[in-house]
Design a protein around this motif. Structure first.
Motif, PDB file in Angstrom:
ATOM      1  N   THR A  22       0.835  -1.207   0.000  1.00 16.27           N
ATOM      2  CA  THR A  22       0.000   0.000   0.000  1.00 16.27           C
ATOM      3  C   THR A  22       0.868   1.255   0.000  1.00 16.27           C
ATOM      4  O   THR A  22       0.601   2.209  -0.731  1.00 16.27           O
ATOM      5  CB  THR A  22      -0.953   0.001   1.208  1.00 16.27           C
ATOM      6  N   GLY A  23       1.915   1.250   0.795  1.00 13.39           N
ATOM      7  CA  GLY A  23       2.814   2.403   0.835  1.00 13.39           C
ATOM      8  C   GLY A  23       3.470   2.682  -0.509  1.00 13.39           C
ATOM      9  O   GLY A  23       3.624   3.841  -0.897  1.00 13.39           O
ATOM     10  N   THR A  24       3.840   1.639  -1.224  1.00 16.69           N
ATOM     11  CA  THR A  24       4.484   1.868  -2.521  1.00 16.69           C
ATOM     12  C   THR A  24       3.494   2.418  -3.544  1.00 16.69           C
ATOM     13  O   THR A  24       3.884   3.204  -4.411  1.00 16.69           O
ATOM     14  CB  THR A  24       5.188   0.605  -3.054  1.00 16.69           C
ATOM     15  N   ILE A  25       2.227   2.046  -3.433  1.00 16.45           N
ATOM     16  CA  ILE A  25       1.215   2.664  -4.300  1.00 16.45           C
ATOM     17  C   ILE A  25       1.189   4.167  -4.046  1.00 16.45           C
ATOM     18  O   ILE A  25       1.164   4.970  -4.977  1.00 16.45           O
ATOM     19  CB  ILE A  25      -0.180   2.048  -4.032  1.00 16.45           C
ATOM     20  N   CYS A  41      -2.369   9.664   2.891  1.00 14.08           N
ATOM     21  CA  CYS A  41      -3.544   8.815   2.662  1.00 14.08           C
ATOM     22  C   CYS A  41      -4.128   8.246   3.945  1.00 14.08           C
ATOM     23  O   CYS A  41      -4.868   7.257   3.927  1.00 14.08           O
ATOM     24  CB  CYS A  41      -3.251   7.726   1.637  1.00 14.08           C
ATOM     25  N   GLU A  42      -3.814   8.859   5.068  1.00 14.87           N
ATOM     26  CA  GLU A  42      -4.392   8.439   6.337  1.00 14.87           C
ATOM     27  C   GLU A  42      -5.910   8.532   6.269  1.00 14.87           C
ATOM     28  O   GLU A  42      -6.460   9.533   5.813  1.00 14.87           O
ATOM     29  CB  GLU A  42      -3.887   9.316   7.478  1.00 14.87           C
ATOM     30  N   GLY A  43      -6.571   7.446   6.684  1.00 18.53           N
ATOM     31  CA  GLY A  43      -8.023   7.425   6.708  1.00 18.53           C
ATOM     32  C   GLY A  43      -8.674   7.043   5.384  1.00 18.53           C
ATOM     33  O   GLY A  43      -9.897   6.955   5.305  1.00 18.53           O
ATOM     34  N   TRP A  44      -7.874   6.787   4.360  1.00 18.43           N
ATOM     35  CA  TRP A  44      -8.443   6.405   3.063  1.00 18.43           C
ATOM     36  C   TRP A  44      -9.029   5.001   3.163  1.00 18.43           C
ATOM     37  O   TRP A  44      -8.451   4.106   3.783  1.00 18.43           O
ATOM     38  CB  TRP A  44      -7.388   6.433   1.974  1.00 18.43           C
ATOM     39  N   THR A  45     -10.162   4.796   2.506  1.00 18.30           N
ATOM     40  CA  THR A  45     -10.802   3.484   2.472  1.00 18.30           C
ATOM     41  C   THR A  45     -10.087   2.572   1.483  1.00 18.30           C
ATOM     42  O   THR A  45      -9.321   3.036   0.618  1.00 18.30           O
ATOM     43  CB  THR A  45     -12.266   3.604   2.040  1.00 18.30           C
ATOM     44  N   VAL A  46     -10.361   1.282   1.608  1.00 15.52           N
ATOM     45  CA  VAL A  46      -9.784   0.300   0.684  1.00 15.52           C
ATOM     46  C   VAL A  46     -10.143   0.661  -0.748  1.00 15.52           C
ATOM     47  O   VAL A  46      -9.276   0.645  -1.634  1.00 15.52           O
ATOM     48  CB  VAL A  46     -10.269  -1.126   1.036  1.00 15.52           C
ATOM     49  N   SER A  47     -11.382   1.014  -1.008  1.00 12.71           N
ATOM     50  CA  SER A  47     -11.791   1.321  -2.381  1.00 12.71           C
ATOM     51  C   SER A  47     -11.077   2.564  -2.911  1.00 12.71           C
ATOM     52  O   SER A  47     -10.747   2.623  -4.102  1.00 12.71           O
ATOM     53  CB  SER A  47     -13.307   1.482  -2.485  1.00 12.71           C
ATOM     54  N   ARG A  48     -10.808   3.524  -2.060  1.00  7.01           N
ATOM     55  CA  ARG A  48     -10.083   4.720  -2.504  1.00  7.01           C
ATOM     56  C   ARG A  48      -8.627   4.384  -2.827  1.00  7.01           C
ATOM     57  O   ARG A  48      -8.078   4.879  -3.810  1.00  7.01           O
ATOM     58  CB  ARG A  48     -10.168   5.802  -1.426  1.00  7.01           C
ATOM     59  N   VAL A  49      -7.995   3.530  -2.027  1.00  4.94           N
ATOM     60  CA  VAL A  49      -6.623   3.094  -2.305  1.00  4.94           C
ATOM     61  C   VAL A  49      -6.598   2.272  -3.586  1.00  4.94           C
ATOM     62  O   VAL A  49      -5.691   2.419  -4.414  1.00  4.94           O
ATOM     63  CB  VAL A  49      -6.025   2.316  -1.117  1.00  4.94           C
ATOM     64  N   GLU A  50      -7.595   1.430  -3.796  1.00  2.00           N
ATOM     65  CA  GLU A  50      -7.669   0.634  -5.026  1.00  2.00           C
ATOM     66  C   GLU A  50      -7.808   1.529  -6.250  1.00  2.00           C
ATOM     67  O   GLU A  50      -7.200   1.271  -7.289  1.00  2.00           O
ATOM     68  CB  GLU A  50      -8.823  -0.358  -4.957  1.00  2.00           C
ATOM     69  N   ALA A  51      -8.598   2.583  -6.148  1.00  2.00           N
ATOM     70  CA  ALA A  51      -8.745   3.530  -7.255  1.00  2.00           C
ATOM     71  C   ALA A  51      -7.416   4.229  -7.541  1.00  2.00           C
ATOM     72  O   ALA A  51      -7.056   4.449  -8.710  1.00  2.00           O
ATOM     73  CB  ALA A  51      -9.840   4.554  -6.940  1.00  2.00           C
ATOM     74  N   LEU A  52      -6.686   4.562  -6.488  1.00  2.00           N
ATOM     75  CA  LEU A  52      -5.366   5.173  -6.661  1.00  2.00           C
ATOM     76  C   LEU A  52      -4.423   4.185  -7.339  1.00  2.00           C
ATOM     77  O   LEU A  52      -3.652   4.555  -8.222  1.00  2.00           O
ATOM     78  CB  LEU A  52      -4.803   5.624  -5.313  1.00  2.00           C
ATOM     79  N   TYR A  53      -4.496   2.918  -6.944  1.00  2.00           N
ATOM     80  CA  TYR A  53      -3.680   1.873  -7.579  1.00  2.00           C
ATOM     81  C   TYR A  53      -3.943   1.829  -9.084  1.00  2.00           C
ATOM     82  O   TYR A  53      -3.003   1.729  -9.883  1.00  2.00           O
ATOM     83  CB  TYR A  53      -3.970   0.509  -6.953  1.00  2.00           C
ATOM     84  N   ASP A  54      -5.196   1.914  -9.477  1.00  2.00           N
ATOM     85  CA  ASP A  54      -5.539   1.898 -10.901  1.00  2.00           C
ATOM     86  C   ASP A  54      -4.899   3.088 -11.627  1.00  2.00           C
ATOM     87  O   ASP A  54      -4.362   2.935 -12.728  1.00  2.00           O
ATOM     88  CB  ASP A  54      -7.053   1.919 -11.104  1.00  2.00           C
ATOM     89  N   GLN A  55      -4.930   4.259 -11.008  1.00  2.00           N
ATOM     90  CA  GLN A  55      -4.314   5.447 -11.604  1.00  2.00           C
ATOM     91  C   GLN A  55      -2.804   5.279 -11.707  1.00  2.00           C
ATOM     92  O   GLN A  55      -2.196   5.650 -12.725  1.00  2.00           O
ATOM     93  CB  GLN A  55      -4.624   6.688 -10.767  1.00  2.00           C
ATOM     94  N   VAL A  56      -2.188   4.740 -10.666  1.00  2.00           N
ATOM     95  CA  VAL A  56      -0.740   4.526 -10.649  1.00  2.00           C
ATOM     96  C   VAL A  56      -0.339   3.533 -11.741  1.00  2.00           C
ATOM     97  O   VAL A  56       0.630   3.752 -12.469  1.00  2.00           O
ATOM     98  CB  VAL A  56      -0.265   4.054  -9.256  1.00  2.00           C
ATOM     99  N   SER A  57      -1.109   2.477 -11.861  1.00  2.00           N
ATOM    100  CA  SER A  57      -0.811   1.469 -12.885  1.00  2.00           C
ATOM    101  C   SER A  57      -0.867   2.073 -14.283  1.00  2.00           C
ATOM    102  O   SER A  57       0.002   1.816 -15.127  1.00  2.00           O
ATOM    103  CB  SER A  57      -1.797   0.302 -12.762  1.00  2.00           C
ATOM    104  N   LYS A  58      -1.858   2.906 -14.538  1.00  2.00           N
ATOM    105  CA  LYS A  58      -1.968   3.581 -15.841  1.00  2.00           C
ATOM    106  C   LYS A  58      -0.800   4.537 -16.059  1.00  2.00           C
ATOM    107  O   LYS A  58      -0.286   4.664 -17.172  1.00  2.00           O
ATOM    108  CB  LYS A  58      -3.286   4.339 -15.936  1.00  2.00           C
ATOM    109  N   ALA A  59      -0.367   5.211 -15.006  1.00  2.00           N
ATOM    110  CA  ALA A  59       0.759   6.147 -15.125  1.00  2.00           C
ATOM    111  C   ALA A  59       2.056   5.409 -15.435  1.00  2.00           C
ATOM    112  O   ALA A  59       2.905   5.919 -16.182  1.00  2.00           O
ATOM    113  CB  ALA A  59       0.897   6.967 -13.841  1.00  2.00           C
ATOM    114  N   TRP A  60       2.227   4.215 -14.874  1.00  2.00           N
ATOM    115  CA  TRP A  60       3.436   3.431 -15.116  1.00  2.00           C
ATOM    116  C   TRP A  60       3.456   2.794 -16.508  1.00  2.00           C
ATOM    117  O   TRP A  60       4.523   2.518 -17.058  1.00  2.00           O
ATOM    118  CB  TRP A  60       3.556   2.308 -14.078  1.00  2.00           C
TER     119      TRP A  60
END
Length: 104
Positions: A22-25, A41-60
């Protein structure tokens, strides 16, 4: 399986200073400017972190998920952000061999 109502503790409270999946995302999102570098990202929900992961994956994607293919400015930002994160993590006993994310 992760509970949907669980929230992330934030980079500062994360195990080993955020050197977790999660930290590396979050660090990657900072590298790509998807979130401010001050965002933990303190207090972020799982779904919000997952959405960020999707954005990070697209950026990479254009760079084949390889730091060596990043343009100079992003590679330098990556080195700075991860260098600081690794230093903090080592101070907390982190080893690159660890792979556990109990924080989310």
């Amino acid at each position: 399986m992760l509970k949907r109502d669980k929230t992330y503790v934030g980079l500062e409270a994360d195990s080993f200073g955020g050197m977790t999946p999660t930290g590396t995302i979050i660090h990657d999102a900072q590298v790509f400017g998807l979130i401010p570098e001050e965002e933990t990202c303190e207090g972020w929900t799982v779904s919000r972190v997952e959405a960020l992961y999707d954005q990070v994956s697209k950026a990479w994607h254009p760079y084949g998920h390889l730091v060596s293919r990043l343009p100079d400015d992003l590679r330098e930002r990556h080195q700075r952000i991860y260098g600081a994160a690794i230093e903090r993590a080592r101070e907390r006993g982190w080893s690159a061999e660890l792979y556990d994310d109990p924080e989310i």
